[in-house]
Enzyme design. Structure first.
Site, PDB file in Angstrom:
ATOM      1  N   ASP A  22      -9.980  -3.506  -5.195  1.00  0.00           N
ATOM      2  CA  ASP A  22      -9.085  -2.548  -4.506  1.00  0.00           C
ATOM      3  C   ASP A  22      -9.021  -1.281  -5.402  1.00  0.00           C
ATOM      4  OD1 ASP A  22      -6.938  -1.197  -3.144  1.00  0.00           O
ATOM      5  OD2 ASP A  22      -5.496  -2.720  -3.639  1.00  0.00           O
TER       6      ASP A  22
ATOM      7  N   SER B  97       0.759  -1.182   0.058  1.00  0.00           N
ATOM      8  CA  SER B  97       0.079   0.012  -0.135  1.00  0.00           C
ATOM      9  C   SER B  97       0.918   1.230  -0.010  1.00  0.00           C
ATOM     10  CB  SER B  97      -1.131   0.142   1.152  1.00  0.00           C
ATOM     11  OG  SER B  97      -2.019   0.858   1.031  1.00  0.00           O
TER      12      SER B  97
ATOM     13  N   HIS C  96      -8.016  -4.913  -0.632  1.00  0.00           N
ATOM     14  CA  HIS C  96      -6.904  -4.153  -0.100  1.00  0.00           C
ATOM     15  C   HIS C  96      -6.845  -4.661   1.340  1.00  0.00           C
ATOM     16  CE1 HIS C  96      -4.141  -0.966  -0.307  1.00  0.00           C
ATOM     17  NE2 HIS C  96      -4.188  -0.656   0.856  1.00  0.00           N
TER      18      HIS C  96
END
Length: 351
Positions: A295, A141, A325
């Site tokens: 995501d 991320s 995610h």
């Protein structure tokens, strides 16, 4: 809620709640865990206990959390580091960095970059028994964003003689220009990371000024004088057809020049690594990118795959059709182990 009442910034409240998931640096029968600083940046180090005559792989890991949250001490990151040590017989450096809203770009980038440069010194590698020819970087991320950005920056740094062998990026955030990608709309309200939260994370990376958040939500934050940058993030040319799903590319609506003058970071390649030109990309190491279908950041990763392939970089793309995610951090679900297995297998073969 606390923010609306004026008691506390939302990210500070979230960080306080997350702190209850942190674990101490405890060694076990397989791994020695210690904390120190690399160039004044705090790191947590994981070293295999088993004796060996040969030098080991080294993996430099950057945690996620939207540049606002998280730490190497969170249970899920601590567990991933231990499992990496056990599976790869590797030394893992898990880095901490300053967080928004107290600190903004480029502090996070500089912390990670300075710690990595420290690690890539021969005397430091010798101390931890790391092979200078088998060092990789990884992150998820926002950590994937930072890992991507520092890997690009290292290429032209004359002070760094030891180069990275691999980069492994897990659902990375890579561009600030277009908040209207198909993945942003398809997963606009998906739990964990809805579009509004991702936009909030991005804007907090640069400022607490809510005017940037608002402009990004309406996708009207890039000034016309920066219009040339859109070629690097044009999803109509960079996404395979299966990910477009009937969406049609709209030319950007340009915003005020004032925001870009006040907060130039959102147009900086160190914050948005998809803005790197092809000459920079050609020099990148072996690359592994994991994306998840559900995501908002899916298309960031896929566009980077396309750009790296076009630049001649050897890149492996694992797309998780049922993934979301943050899935790798959710060890309560089987999908975390599936994604981890893809990740570890690639590192085992390539690092």
């Amino acid at each position: 809620f606390t923010e609306l009442l004026g008691f506390n910034h939302a990210m500070n409240t979230a960080m306080f709640i997350l702190s209850f998931q942190e674990v101490s640096p405890t060694s076990d029968e397989n791994v020695t865990v210690m904390e120190t600083t690399f160039n004044n940046v705090p790191v947590r180090i994981y070293v295999p206990k088993q004796k060996t005559e040969r030098l080991r792989r080294g993996l430099f890991y950057v945690h996620g959390g939207g540049w606002c949250l998280g730490s190497a001490a969170l249970f899920s990151y601590d567990l991933l580091s231990r499992r990496t040590v056990n599976r790869l017989d590797a030394v893992v450096i898990s880095v901490n960095y300053r967080l928004a809203p107290k600190y903004h770009f480029p502090n996070q980038f500089e912390d990670v970059y300075n710690a990595l440069k420290w690690f890539l010194c021969h005397d430091v590698l010798d101390k931890y028994g790391v092979d200078p020819e088998r060092i990789g970087i990884s992150g998820d991320s926002a950590g994937g964003n930072l890992a991507t950005a520092v890997t690009q920056q290292l290429i032209d740094d004359p002070d760094v003689k030891i180069k990275l062998k691999t980069q492994s990026l897990i659902y990375p955030a890579l561009q600030t220009l277009d908040m209207d990608l198909p993945s942003y709309w398809e997963n606009s309200h998906f739990p964990i990371l809805p579009r509004s939260l991702m936009v909030r994370f991005w804007s907090e990376y640069f400022t607490t000024d809510k005017s940037l958040t608002k402009a990004m939500l309406f996708n009207q934050h890039v000034p016309v004088e920066s219009s040339h940058l859109f070629k690097f993030v044009n999803w109509s040319s960079l996404l395979p057809e299966k990910y477009k799903k009937g969406y049609f590319y709209n030319s950007p609506t340009y915003g005020s020049s004032e925001l870009a003058k006040k907060y130039p970071g959102f147009l900086d390649v160190r914050a948005a690594p998809l803005l790197a030109d092809d000459n920079k990309l050609r020099s990148l190491p072996l690359t592994h990118i994991i994306t998840c279908q559900y995501d908002v950041l899916r298309d960031d990763g896929i566009m980077y795959v396309t750009r790296l392939q076009n630049a001649g970089v050897h890149v492996t793309h694992n797309h998780v059709e049922d993934g979301f995610h943050g899935a790798l951090s959710n060890y309560a679900l089987k999908i975390a182990y599936r994604i981890e297995n893809q990740y570890m297998s690639w590192l085992s073969e390539n690092l």
